[in-house]
Design a protein around this motif. Structure first.
Motif, PDB file in Angstrom:
ATOM      1  N   ARG A  69      -3.311   3.990  11.766  1.00  0.00           N
ATOM      2  CA  ARG A  69      -2.864   3.501  10.679  1.00  0.00           C
ATOM      3  C   ARG A  69      -2.072   4.275   9.974  1.00  0.00           C
ATOM      4  N   ASP A  70      -1.050   3.573   9.592  1.00  0.00           N
ATOM      5  CA  ASP A  70      -0.108   4.367   8.270  1.00  0.00           C
ATOM      6  C   ASP A  70      -0.324   4.190   7.010  1.00  0.00           C
ATOM      7  N   ASP A  71      -1.215   4.767   6.435  1.00  0.00           N
ATOM      8  CA  ASP A  71      -1.672   4.504   5.248  1.00  0.00           C
ATOM      9  C   ASP A  71      -0.627   4.794   4.115  1.00  0.00           C
ATOM     10  N   ALA A  72       0.247   5.539   4.420  1.00  0.00           N
ATOM     11  CA  ALA A  72       1.387   5.696   3.378  1.00  0.00           C
ATOM     12  C   ALA A  72       2.304   4.589   3.238  1.00  0.00           C
ATOM     13  N   LEU A  73       2.418   4.211   4.450  1.00  0.00           N
ATOM     14  CA  LEU A  73       3.453   2.765   4.823  1.00  0.00           C
ATOM     15  C   LEU A  73       2.732   1.670   3.944  1.00  0.00           C
ATOM     16  N   ILE A  74       1.257   1.294   4.183  1.00  0.00           N
ATOM     17  CA  ILE A  74       0.630   0.395   3.584  1.00  0.00           C
ATOM     18  C   ILE A  74       0.526   0.317   2.139  1.00  0.00           C
ATOM     19  N   ALA A  75       0.547   1.675   1.470  1.00  0.00           N
ATOM     20  CA  ALA A  75       0.503   2.020  -0.018  1.00  0.00           C
ATOM     21  C   ALA A  75       2.073   1.540  -0.577  1.00  0.00           C
ATOM     22  N   ARG A  76       3.068   1.908   0.235  1.00  0.00           N
ATOM     23  CA  ARG A  76       4.241   1.341  -0.185  1.00  0.00           C
ATOM     24  C   ARG A  76       4.595  -0.103  -0.279  1.00  0.00           C
ATOM     25  N   GLY A  77       3.583  -0.981   0.568  1.00  0.00           N
ATOM     26  CA  GLY A  77       3.666  -2.339   0.394  1.00  0.00           C
ATOM     27  C   GLY A  77       3.097  -2.821  -0.697  1.00  0.00           C
ATOM     28  N   ALA A  78       2.343  -2.143  -1.431  1.00  0.00           N
ATOM     29  CA  ALA A  78       1.293  -2.753  -2.504  1.00  0.00           C
ATOM     30  C   ALA A  78       2.226  -3.258  -3.765  1.00  0.00           C
ATOM     31  N   PRO A  79       3.125  -2.564  -4.051  1.00  0.00           N
ATOM     32  CA  PRO A  79       3.959  -3.127  -5.094  1.00  0.00           C
ATOM     33  C   PRO A  79       4.665  -4.354  -4.961  1.00  0.00           C
ATOM     34  N   LEU A  80       5.088  -4.458  -3.539  1.00  0.00           N
ATOM     35  CA  LEU A  80       5.475  -5.661  -3.199  1.00  0.00           C
ATOM     36  C   LEU A  80       4.818  -6.986  -3.306  1.00  0.00           C
ATOM     37  N   THR A  81       3.485  -6.521  -2.796  1.00  0.00           N
ATOM     38  CA  THR A  81       2.427  -7.567  -2.665  1.00  0.00           C
ATOM     39  C   THR A  81       2.096  -8.073  -3.999  1.00  0.00           C
ATOM     40  N   GLY A  82       2.083  -7.099  -5.101  1.00  0.00           N
ATOM     41  CA  GLY A  82       1.725  -7.277  -6.628  1.00  0.00           C
ATOM     42  C   GLY A  82       2.919  -8.478  -7.175  1.00  0.00           C
ATOM     43  N   ARG A  83       4.247  -8.242  -6.936  1.00  0.00           N
ATOM     44  CA  ARG A  83       5.117  -9.001  -7.141  1.00  0.00           C
ATOM     45  C   ARG A  83       5.067 -10.272  -6.574  1.00  0.00           C
ATOM     46  N   LEU A  84       4.815 -10.372  -5.409  1.00  0.00           N
ATOM     47  CA  LEU A  84       4.684 -11.844  -4.658  1.00  0.00           C
ATOM     48  C   LEU A  84       3.546 -12.581  -5.351  1.00  0.00           C
ATOM     49  N   ARG A  85       2.358 -11.763  -5.627  1.00  0.00           N
ATOM     50  CA  ARG A  85       1.172 -12.570  -6.136  1.00  0.00           C
ATOM     51  C   ARG A  85       1.599 -13.076  -7.612  1.00  0.00           C
ATOM     52  N   ALA A  86       2.508 -12.461  -8.195  1.00  0.00           N
ATOM     53  CA  ALA A  86       2.824 -12.732  -9.530  1.00  0.00           C
ATOM     54  C   ALA A  86       3.426 -14.156  -9.483  1.00  0.00           C
ATOM     55  N   TYR A  87       4.402 -14.447  -8.210  1.00  0.00           N
ATOM     56  CA  TYR A  87       4.779 -15.829  -8.069  1.00  0.00           C
ATOM     57  C   TYR A  87       3.721 -16.880  -7.520  1.00  0.00           C
ATOM     58  N   LEU A  88       2.492 -16.313  -7.334  1.00  0.00           N
ATOM     59  CA  LEU A  88       1.592 -17.219  -6.906  1.00  0.00           C
ATOM     60  C   LEU A  88       0.617 -17.533  -7.971  1.00  0.00           C
ATOM     61  N   GLY A  89       1.200 -17.163  -9.249  1.00  0.00           N
ATOM     62  CA  GLY A  89       0.201 -17.412 -10.291  1.00  0.00           C
ATOM     63  C   GLY A  89      -0.929 -16.176 -10.674  1.00  0.00           C
ATOM     64  N   GLY A  90      -0.266 -14.849 -10.671  1.00  0.00           N
ATOM     65  CA  GLY A  90      -1.047 -13.996 -11.352  1.00  0.00           C
ATOM     66  C   GLY A  90      -2.057 -13.365 -10.408  1.00  0.00           C
ATOM     67  N   GLY A  91      -1.646 -13.401  -8.887  1.00  0.00           N
ATOM     68  CA  GLY A  91      -2.690 -12.803  -8.002  1.00  0.00           C
ATOM     69  C   GLY A  91      -3.730 -13.826  -7.545  1.00  0.00           C
ATOM     70  N   THR A  92      -3.722 -15.151  -7.761  1.00  0.00           N
ATOM     71  CA  THR A  92      -5.045 -15.717  -7.334  1.00  0.00           C
ATOM     72  C   THR A  92      -4.847 -15.925  -5.820  1.00  0.00           C
ATOM     73  N   ALA A  93      -3.884 -15.819  -4.880  1.00  0.00           N
ATOM     74  CA  ALA A  93      -3.966 -16.016  -3.645  1.00  0.00           C
ATOM     75  C   ALA A  93      -4.589 -14.803  -2.975  1.00  0.00           C
ATOM     76  N   LEU A  94      -5.203 -15.137  -1.990  1.00  0.00           N
ATOM     77  CA  LEU A  94      -6.145 -14.055  -1.147  1.00  0.00           C
ATOM     78  C   LEU A  94      -5.452 -13.748  -0.121  1.00  0.00           C
TER      79      LEU A  94
END
Length: 715
Positions: free
Chosen positions: A110-135
C-alpha cells in the motif's frame, strides 16, 4: 479466467474510463444541457468503483465512492457544476489514475504517501457534500451474514434482493461473495440465507461450478439502480430480483411465483432473512393459492388494463431491440495485445520479402504456371498486408482530445483565456506513430500558449477577442499525415530571432535568410527568445528535441508566421513505419526505393550540361543526379529518366538510370552508424536478398533547393 488477465483488463478499461471522464468534464462547460454528460461521468466513476471492489482494491473504492457521491448530487440537480468543481473533479480523476498505477506497479504494498496526497481532495469533496457527512465505505459489510434481529420492525423498511448465480459464474472469473461484500458499501446487509437446493451429491459435484443462491435483506438509502449496479458485471450470468422497501404483498407473490424453489420453502427463506414476517408469508401464500396468474406478456397486460397505449409498448420494444443490436455490435470488438499485433506486422513483412524472392525464381525459370500461381499469391499477400496495417491504424482524435486538459490547466497557470479548436480528428495513422508524436505535440501546444498567445491586455490593444485560440488540425497529403499546431497570437518576431542568432553565432553577420530559414533557427539547441524563464519555457530546451523526435520518425517540421496574426507549425509524418508501397529505381548496380505516394510521374531526362534544372511543360523543375549525390561508381546509362517527386506542394526530380517499377517495401531501420547520412530514411530487403535504400524525400527536397545538388551526405 486467469485473475491476472482480469486485473490487467481492469487497469486498461479504468484508464479508458478516466479518459472519458476527463473529456466529458472539459466539454461540460460548453453544453447547454449537461444531463447526458453528467450521467456519463457518473457511470464512469461508478464502473471504476464497482470493478475495484470486485478485486478488493479498498483505496480505489473508498476515494472513488466520495467522488461518485458528489457526482450523484450533480446528477440529481442538488449541486451545480461550476469551474472550481470541474477543476476539482479533474484532479480527482488524476488521483484515481495514480491509485490504479500504484496497484499495478506494486499490488502487494500500500502506498501510504499517495493515499495521504488524496486526503485534501477528499476534504474538498466532502465540503460539497455538506461538511463531511458522507461516509467513506469499506469493502466489507457492516454486519455479518448471519440473521440480525431488528426489534420493532416487520421488514417493510428493508430492500429484498433475490439472486441466483449461474452455474458457470466461477469459470467466468466472478466470485459471488465479492458482489455481496461490495453490496455492503451501499448499506447494511441485515440478513442473508444461502440456498443450496441445486447442490448435487458429492460424487456428482463439479468444484468449478456454482450451485448457490441467496436471499438478502438489505437496509440502504441507495436507489434501485445503484443496488442493481452492484451486479453489473454478472447480470448476464445470474437471475436478479430486487424488491424495494414497503413493497406490496402482491410483489412478494410474484417473486415467489417466478423463482424456481418450492413456494413454501422459499417463503420460509424470506422469513428467515427478515424481509417478511410469518403472518405476512401466510397471507401471501393464501392469496397465491386463490390466484392463477395468466402467463401473458406484460406489455399486453398493460395495454388491456389501459395503463399504456399500444404505440408506447411498440416504441419500448423497438428501443429494446436497438439496445440489443448495439450490444451485439459491441460484442464484435475484441482487445488485442499490442505486442501480438507488432509480431503479426513483422511476419507480414517477412512474407512480402519471401514472396518477392519467389517472384524472381518464377521469372528466372520462365514457368508460366508458376508465374500465374505467384501472381495470385501476390494479390493475397497484398490484401493481407493492407488488412494487417489497417489493424494498427487509429484515429488521431484520441491524441488530440488529450490536449483539452493541457489547454485547460496551462491557461489557468499562465493567466490567459485560451480555447482549443480541433479539426481532422478522424484522420488515421499508424498506432506506433501516434504513440511517438504525443510528446512533441505536447511541447508545441504548450509553447503556442506561452509564447504564441499574447497577453489579454495586448490582445485588447490589437483589437483581438479576449479569448485566444490554439488549433490542432490533421489531414492526409501525398502519403503523409500533416499535423498543424496554430495560434492566433502575435506571431514570431523575425528581427528578434535574427539578433539572438547573431549573438549566439548561429549565423554570419550580413547573411540574408528567408523567412522559413529564419523561423527554423528556433529549432537550434538552446535557442530561446523568451525574456524570462517560466515553468513552461524560456530555458532554450525543447524545440530542438521536438525536431529531433519528428526527424527520427522520418518526418519534417516547418514554421509559418505572420506578425500580429499568429504562427502555424506544420509537422509531416509517414502514415506507417512498417510497410509501404514503393517505386524502385536503379542507379548503376544500386537499387533505391521512393515512397510511391510521393511519385508524381516519370519523364525522359533532358537538360543542358551543367544545369540542375529542366523544363517540365513550361515549368522549371530542379533535380538531383542520384549518381553524383551518392557517388555511385560507373558510367551513366545512355538513356536516363527523371522521377518527378511531389512533397509539401512542391516538385523536384531524381535522375536515375533505370525504372524498376512498383513493389511492396518492408521498412528496416538503419543502424546508428548510418544515422547521420542525409537523404536516406531506411532500408529494405529485396527478393534477391540484396539491400535497397529508401530515399528520404523531404531531406532530398532541401538538397534540390541548394545551389548545387552535389553536397556531402554526412552532416
Amino acid at each position: 479466467m486467469n485473475m491476472d488477465d482480469a486485473l490487467a483488463t481492469f487497469f486498461a478499461e479504468s484508464r479508458e474510463l478516466l479518459e472519458q471522464m476527463e473529456t466529458s468534464l472539459l466539454d461540460i462547460g460548453q453544453e447547454s444541457d449537461t444531463t447526458e454528460t453528467v450521467g456519463a461521468i457518473f457511470r464512469a466513476a461508478h464502473t471504476i468503483k464497482g470493478s475495484a471492489g470486485l478485486f478488493g482494491l479498498d483505496d480505489v473504492v473508498q476515494f472513488t465512492h466520495v467522488v461518485e457521491s458528489v457526482l450523484d448530487d450533480v446528477r440529481d440537480g442538488r449541486l451545480p457544476v461550476d469551474e472550481p468543481l470541474v477543476t476539482l473533479l479533474l484532479a480527482c480523476g488524476d488521483h484515481i489514475g495514480a491509485l490504479i498505477d500504484a496497484v499495478e506497479d506494486n499490488p502487494e504494498q500500500r502506498d501510504d504517501a499517495l493515499i495521504a496526497r488524496g486526503a485534501p481532495l477528499t476534504g474538498r469533496l466532502r465540503a460539497y457534500l455538506g461538511g463531511g457527512t458522507a461516509l467513506v465505505p469499506t469493502t466489507e459489510p457492516e454486519a455479518t451474514f448471519e440473521r440480525v434481529a431488528m426489534p420493532g420492525t416487520t421488514g417493510n423498511d428493508l430492500w429484498h434482493i433475490s439472486v441466483r448465480f449461474g452455474t458457470d459464474v466461477l469459470r467466468n472469473g466472478m466470485d459471488p461473495l465479492s458482489f455481496i461484500r461490495y453490496l455492503g458499501t451501499l448499506g447494511t446487509v441485515t440478513g442473508i440465507v444461502t440456498l443450496t437446493d441445486t447442490l448435487p451429491d458429492a460424487e456428482a459435484m463439479d468444484p468449478e461450478s456454482n450451485y448457490l443462491g441467496f436471499e438478502i435483506a438489505f437496509r440502504s438509502e441507495a436507489d434501485k439502480a445503484a443496488i442493481e449496479g452492484v451486479f453489473d458485471f454478472v447480470l448476464d450470468d445470474c437471475t436478479l430480483n430486487i424488491l424495494p422497501p414497503n413493497s406490496r404483498t402482491d410483489d412478494y407473490i410474484e417473486l415467489i411465483r417466478r423463482l424456481p424453489e418450492e413456494s413454501a420453502r422459499l417463503g420460509e427463506m424470506l422469513v428467515r432473512c427478515g424481509t417478511l414476517t410469518a403472518n405476512e408469508l401466510d397471507a401471501a401464500l393464501d392469496v397465491q393459492e386463490q390466484r392463477q396468474p395468466e402467463a401473458a406478456p406484460i406489455g399486453s397486460i398493460l395495454v388491456e388494463q389501459g395503463s399504456v397505449a399500444a404505440p408506447v409498448v411498440a416504441a419500448a420494444l423497438e428501443k429494446q431491440k436497438r439496445v440489443k443490436d448495439i450490444k451485439n455490435q459491441e460484442s464484435q470488438s475484441i482487445r488485442i495485445d499490442a505486442e501480438k499485433l507488432d509480431l503479426l506486422i513483422n511476419l507480414v513483412g517477412e512474407l512480402i520479402i519471401a514472396s518477392a524472392g519467389a517472384n524472381l525464381v518464377a521469372r528466372r525459370t520462365r514457368n508460366v504456371e508458376l508465374q500465374e500461381c505467384h501472381s495470385t499469391l501476390s494479390g493475397l499477400v497484398e490484401q493481407v498486408r493492407d488488412s494487417a496495417l489497417q489493424l494498427r491504424m487509429v484515429k488521431i482524435g484520441a491524441t488530440f482530445n488529450r490536449f483539452q486538459r493541457v489547454v485547460h490547466d496551462v491557461s489557468r497557470e499562465i493567466g490567459k483565456d485560451i480555447v482549443l479548436v480541433v479539426d481532422g480528428e478522424d484522420t488515421e495513422l499508424d498506432k506506433t506513430v501516434v504513440e511517438k508524436i504525443g510528446d512533441p505535440l505536447t511541447h508545441l501546444v504548450r509553447n503556442a500558449m506561452d509564447h504564441g498567445i499574447d497577453s489579454p491586455e495586448l490582445r485588447a490593444a490589437r483589437g483581438k477577442p479576449a479569448q485566444g485560440t490554439v488549433s490542432l488540425n490533421a489531414y492526409h497529403d501525398s502519403g503523409s499525415i500533416v499535423i498543424e499546431v496554430g495560434d492566433d497570437g502575435g506571431g514570431l518576431d523575425r528581427e528578434k530571432i535574427l539578433a539572438k542568432a547573431l549573438e549566439r553565432g548561429l549565423i554570419e553577420p550580413g547573411r540574408v535568410l528567408t523567412d522559413a530559414e529564419t523561423y527554423g533557427l528556433i529549432f537550434e539547441p538552446g535557442f530561446s527568445t523568451a525574456e524570462k524563464v517560466t515553468n513552461l519555457s524560456g530555458r532554450g530546451v525543447g524545440m530542438d528535441v521536438v525536431k529531433r523526435n519528428i526527424v527520427a520518425l522520418r518526418g519534417s517540421v516547418e514554421i509559418a508566421s505572420q506578425p500580429g496574426l499568429g504562427t502555424t507549425v506544420t509537422v509531416r509524418l509517414p502514415l506507417t513505419l512498417a510497410i509501404i508501397n514503393g517505386f524502385q529505381v536503379g542507379v548503376g548496380k544500386s537499387v533505391f526505393v521512393v515512397p510511391l505516394d510521393m511519385v508524381d510521374e516519370c519523364v525522359e531526362f533532358t537538360a543542358d550540361a551543367g544545369h540542375d534544372y529542366t523544363d517540365l511543360r513550361g515549368q522549371v523543375l530542379p533535380f538531383i543526379r542520384m549518381r553524383d549525390l551518392f557517388e555511385v561508381p560507373g558510367t551513366p546509362s545512355a538513356r536516363q529518366n527523371i522521377v518527378v517527386v511531389k512533397h509539401a506542394g512542391q516538385k523536384f526530380g531524381l535522375v536515375v538510370d533505370m525504372l524498376l517499377g512498383e513493389a511492396q517495401t518492408v521498412i528496416k531501420p538503419l543502424s546508428k552508424m548510418f544515422a547521420q547520412v542525409k537523404g536516406i530514411s531506411g532500408s529494405s530487403i529485396l527478393g534477391s536478398g540484396d539491400v535497397a535504400l529508401i530515399l528520404d524525400v523531404p531531406a532530398l527536397m532541401q538538397q534540390a533547393q541548394l545551389p548545387s545538388s552535389h553536397t556531402p551526405l554526412v552532416a
